[in-house]
Design an enzyme around this catalytic site. Structure first.
Site, mmCIF file in Angstrom:
data_model
loop_
_atom_site.group_PDB
_atom_site.id
_atom_site.type_symbol
_atom_site.label_atom_id
_atom_site.label_comp_id
_atom_site.label_asym_id
_atom_site.label_seq_id
_atom_site.Cartn_x
_atom_site.Cartn_y
_atom_site.Cartn_z
ATOM 1 N N ASN A 1 0.857 -1.198 0.000
ATOM 2 C CA ASN A 1 0.000 0.000 0.000
ATOM 3 C C ASN A 1 0.884 1.237 0.000
ATOM 4 O O ASN A 1 1.957 1.235 0.599
ATOM 5 C CB ASN A 1 -0.885 0.009 1.255
ATOM 6 C CG ASN A 1 -1.819 1.200 1.290
ATOM 7 O OD1 ASN A 1 -2.450 1.547 0.290
ATOM 8 N ND2 ASN A 1 -1.914 1.865 2.440
ATOM 9 N N HIS B 1 0.920 5.252 1.092
ATOM 10 C CA HIS B 1 0.186 6.130 2.014
ATOM 11 C C HIS B 1 0.920 7.471 2.100
ATOM 12 O O HIS B 1 2.150 7.500 2.227
ATOM 13 C CB HIS B 1 0.114 5.466 3.397
ATOM 14 C CG HIS B 1 -0.643 6.273 4.397
ATOM 15 N ND1 HIS B 1 -2.026 6.329 4.406
ATOM 16 C CD2 HIS B 1 -0.230 7.071 5.405
ATOM 17 C CE1 HIS B 1 -2.417 7.132 5.377
ATOM 18 N NE2 HIS B 1 -1.350 7.592 6.004
ATOM 19 N N SER C 1 4.936 6.734 2.272
ATOM 20 C CA SER C 1 5.472 5.419 2.638
ATOM 21 C C SER C 1 4.839 4.350 1.777
ATOM 22 O O SER C 1 3.654 4.432 1.446
ATOM 23 C CB SER C 1 5.110 5.081 4.100
ATOM 24 O OG SER C 1 5.472 6.108 4.985
ATOM 25 N N ASP D 1 -2.830 0.719 7.711
ATOM 26 C CA ASP D 1 -1.598 1.520 7.601
ATOM 27 C C ASP D 1 -0.557 1.160 8.676
ATOM 28 O O ASP D 1 0.228 2.024 9.098
ATOM 29 C CB ASP D 1 -1.908 3.033 7.686
ATOM 30 C CG ASP D 1 -2.813 3.499 6.560
ATOM 31 O OD1 ASP D 1 -2.753 2.904 5.471
ATOM 32 O OD2 ASP D 1 -3.582 4.448 6.770
HETATM 33 C C1 GRF Z 1 -2.126 8.682 -3.065
HETATM 34 O O1 GRF Z 1 -1.831 9.902 -2.484
HETATM 35 C C2 GRF Z 1 -1.891 7.548 -2.111
HETATM 36 O O2 GRF Z 1 -0.913 7.835 -1.172
HETATM 37 C C3 GRF Z 1 -3.213 7.417 -1.414
HETATM 38 O O3 GRF Z 1 -4.171 7.689 -2.418
HETATM 39 C C4 GRF Z 1 -3.603 8.559 -3.378
HETATM 40 C C5 GRF Z 1 -3.851 7.957 -4.729
HETATM 41 O O4 GRF Z 1 -3.519 8.822 -5.773
HETATM 42 N N1 GRF Z 1 -3.338 6.109 -0.842
HETATM 43 P P1 GRF Z 1 -3.661 8.336 -7.276
HETATM 44 O O5 GRF Z 1 -5.078 7.780 -7.433
HETATM 45 O O6 GRF Z 1 -2.652 7.278 -7.529
HETATM 46 O O7 GRF Z 1 -3.461 9.541 -8.127
#
Ligand code: GRF
Length: 233
Positions: free
Chosen positions: A141, A143, A170, A179
């Site tokens: 994932n 984050h 991360s 998370d």
């Molecule tokens: C990212 O900021 C990621 O960290 C979070 O969701 C967002 C997704 O952005 N989990 P995208 O859809 O890849 O543009």
């Protein structure tokens, strides 16, 4: 939202020339005996999904993105998949009566595609042990914070509110707790006096786009070493 701390920052900061740190940063990225087979999960914009596809196309990341799964039929990520020629499967969460049933469908899709690892790139649903245990250590994932700080929703807003000087992003392995799984790699992003939610989010996302291919390659090394030492994934 304005920032209450960081009063010792210099008056003018060159936004295009900020210090950055991504760690670990294996350069060049490892090659594999044959490319990693990956699945991606996304709910919205899908920029991280596209970054992974582009990294494989220019051979930075030795992998193939075999399938994108989305839970929103009308999301931009799905349109990106169509444009990029990546198979996309829609599992609309509204059509499942429980999180577990949705996750069972995800497991079936990814098993059918024989993926080695899965990247949750903006997947806005909480996952259950059904998915986590089917892909132990193989579910990643991304984050937008330096975990373990600022877990859960609106990590960028949480960092601004806390008044910290540095935040970031991360990539971690997914465990049952949201998370909270082991971190694979992180990128640091300074917070400026002039930042608001949008500006900071954009700078974090630029770092996400650098971090994600690296982190996937690092994870891929461990998946392949498990296979080579006879540990089933
Ligand atoms: C990212 O900021 C990621 O960290 C979070 O969701 C967002 C997704 O952005 N989990 P995208 O859809 O890849 O543009």
């Amino acid at each position: 939202m304005s920032i209450s701390t960081n009063s010792s920052q210099p008056e003018s900061v060159d936004q295009n020339n900020l210090p950055s740190l991504i760690w670990p940063d294996p350069s060049p990225l490892p090659r594999f005996s044959h490319p990693l087979h990956l699945g991606v999960m996304a709910s919205g914009n899908g920029s991280n999904f596209e970054v992974l596809v582009k990294a494989t196309e220019r051979k930075q990341l030795d992998a193939s993105i075999d399938v994108l799964v989305v839970n929103n039929p009308d999301c931009e990520a799905r349109r990106r998949a169509e444009r990029l020629g990546i198979p996309c499967v829609v599992h609309d969460h509204r059509k499942f009566s429980s999180r577990e049933q949705l996750d069972q469908a995800l497991v079936s899709t990814f098993k059918k595609m024989s993926v080695e690892g899965i990247v949750m790139a903006g997947w806005m649903r909480i996952v259950t042990p059904i998915l986590v245990e089917a892909f132990t250590d193989r579910l990643l994932n991304i984050h937008p914070s330096l975990l373990p700080s600022f877990t859960g929703l609106d990590a960028v807003g949480q960092a601004l509110k806390a008044g910290v000087s540095i935040t970031g992003c991360s990539v971690h392995r997914v465990t049952a707790e949201v998370d909270a799984g082991p971190v694979i790699a992180q990128a640091a992003v300074p917070i400026l006096c002039s930042d608001d939610h949008q500006r900071l989010s954009q700078r974090i996302q630029s770092q996400e786009h650098k971090l994600l291919p690296l982190a996937v390659a690092i994870a891929g090394q461990s998946w392949r070493s498990q296979v080579n030492s006879g540990v089933e994934g």
